[in-house]
Design a protein around this motif. Structure first.
Motif, short mmCIF file in Angstrom:
data_model
loop_
_atom_site.label_atom_id
_atom_site.label_comp_id
_atom_site.label_asym_id
_atom_site.label_seq_id
_atom_site.Cartn_x
_atom_site.Cartn_y
_atom_site.Cartn_z
N LEU A 1 0.83 -1.20 0.00
CA LEU A 1 0.00 0.00 0.00
C LEU A 1 0.86 1.25 0.00
O LEU A 1 0.57 2.20 -0.72
CB LEU A 1 -0.94 0.01 1.20
CG LEU A 1 -1.77 1.30 1.33
CD1 LEU A 1 -2.75 1.43 0.19
CD2 LEU A 1 -2.46 1.36 2.66
N TYR B 1 -8.67 -7.20 6.98
CA TYR B 1 -8.39 -6.23 5.92
C TYR B 1 -8.64 -4.81 6.40
O TYR B 1 -9.58 -4.55 7.14
CB TYR B 1 -9.29 -6.48 4.69
CG TYR B 1 -9.15 -7.86 4.15
CD1 TYR B 1 -8.12 -8.17 3.28
CD2 TYR B 1 -10.02 -8.87 4.53
CE1 TYR B 1 -7.96 -9.45 2.80
CE2 TYR B 1 -9.87 -10.15 4.06
CZ TYR B 1 -8.84 -10.44 3.20
OH TYR B 1 -8.68 -11.71 2.72
N ILE C 1 -9.54 0.50 -1.85
CA ILE C 1 -8.36 -0.36 -1.85
C ILE C 1 -8.40 -1.19 -0.56
O ILE C 1 -8.50 -0.64 0.54
CB ILE C 1 -7.06 0.46 -1.91
CG1 ILE C 1 -7.04 1.31 -3.19
CG2 ILE C 1 -5.83 -0.44 -1.82
CD1 ILE C 1 -5.91 2.32 -3.24
N TYR C 2 -8.34 -2.52 -0.73
CA TYR C 2 -8.35 -3.42 0.42
C TYR C 2 -6.94 -3.94 0.64
O TYR C 2 -6.29 -4.41 -0.29
CB TYR C 2 -9.34 -4.57 0.19
CG TYR C 2 -10.76 -4.08 0.20
CD1 TYR C 2 -11.48 -3.98 1.38
CD2 TYR C 2 -11.37 -3.65 -0.98
CE1 TYR C 2 -12.77 -3.49 1.40
CE2 TYR C 2 -12.67 -3.15 -0.97
CZ TYR C 2 -13.35 -3.07 0.22
OH TYR C 2 -14.64 -2.57 0.24
N VAL C 3 -6.49 -3.86 1.89
CA VAL C 3 -5.12 -4.19 2.26
C VAL C 3 -5.13 -5.26 3.36
O VAL C 3 -5.92 -5.16 4.31
CB VAL C 3 -4.38 -2.93 2.77
CG1 VAL C 3 -2.97 -3.24 3.21
CG2 VAL C 3 -4.40 -1.84 1.70
N ASP D 1 0.18 -5.47 2.23
CA ASP D 1 0.08 -5.61 0.78
C ASP D 1 -1.37 -5.47 0.33
O ASP D 1 -2.30 -5.80 1.07
CB ASP D 1 0.61 -6.96 0.31
CG ASP D 1 2.12 -7.09 0.46
OD1 ASP D 1 2.81 -6.05 0.45
OD2 ASP D 1 2.60 -8.23 0.59
N ILE D 2 -1.56 -5.02 -0.89
CA ILE D 2 -2.90 -4.82 -1.43
C ILE D 2 -3.53 -6.16 -1.80
O ILE D 2 -2.91 -6.98 -2.47
CB ILE D 2 -2.84 -3.89 -2.66
CG1 ILE D 2 -2.31 -2.52 -2.24
CG2 ILE D 2 -4.22 -3.77 -3.31
CD1 ILE D 2 -1.99 -1.62 -3.39
N ILE E 1 -8.21 -3.83 -5.60
CA ILE E 1 -8.59 -2.44 -5.88
C ILE E 1 -9.93 -2.53 -6.58
O ILE E 1 -10.09 -3.24 -7.57
CB ILE E 1 -7.55 -1.75 -6.79
CG1 ILE E 1 -6.20 -1.68 -6.09
CG2 ILE E 1 -8.05 -0.36 -7.20
CD1 ILE E 1 -5.08 -1.19 -6.96
#
Length: 159
Positions: free
Chosen positions: A96, A120, A132-134, A149-150, A153
């Motif tokens: 991210l 997340y 954006i999901y991380v 980390d992603i 999207i």
């Protein structure tokens, strides 16, 4: 073009390969080709290009998802629309922090923390219909992105 550059372009433009929200299935297929998986449920249609998914309702795109977590599980997965034809990703994850820096450089966009889910963190791109999901925890396997980390999207409609 690197994976990071491609992702920042997608987020800044709010579209993929000049296909965006409101596009028809015919426009998507024309832009990205016919090599895909398609699932239909009444008026809903999902077009799956590997890392890239389009969700349509009544033949209009309502959501575009770049499923980065699939790259970590299968580095050879199709990247149609995300990377130039024939190019493979140079990495199997994107942090991210790296994408956030690229967004600031490329189009002066910032992130705001959204509603988090178990495992997340969710970030909204300010001024865009992009989430954006991380990865923030949970059961992380060897073939999954790591913490920070992603995961994906998503370009979503206003509703």
């Amino acid at each position: 073009m690197t994976l990071l550059e491609s992702l920042s372009e997608i987020v800044c433009a709010g579209s993929v390969a000049r296909v965006g929200l409101g596009s028809s299935s015919a426009q998507i297929r024309e832009a990205l080709g016919a090599e895909l998986l398609a699932d239909r449920d009444r008026k809903a249609l999902r077009l799956d290009y590997g890392m890239l998914e389009f969700n349509l309702y009544s033949d209009r795109c309502e959501t575009i998802s770049v499923q980065l977590h699939r790259l970590a599980g299968d580095p050879g997965i199709g990247a149609t629309g995300v990377l130039p034809i024939g190019q493979r990703a140079e990495a199997d994850t994107v942090a991210l922090d790296d994408l956030q820096a690229a967004l600031i450089r490329r189009c002066s966009l910032n992130l705001a923390e959204g509603d988090n889910r178990a495992g997340y963190r969710c970030y909204r791109v300010v001024g865009r219909h992009v989430m954006i999901y991380v990865v923030s925890g949970g059961d992380i396997g060897d073939d999954s992105p790591g913490i920070g980390d992603i995961w994906s999207i998503n370009i979503v409609g206003a509703g």
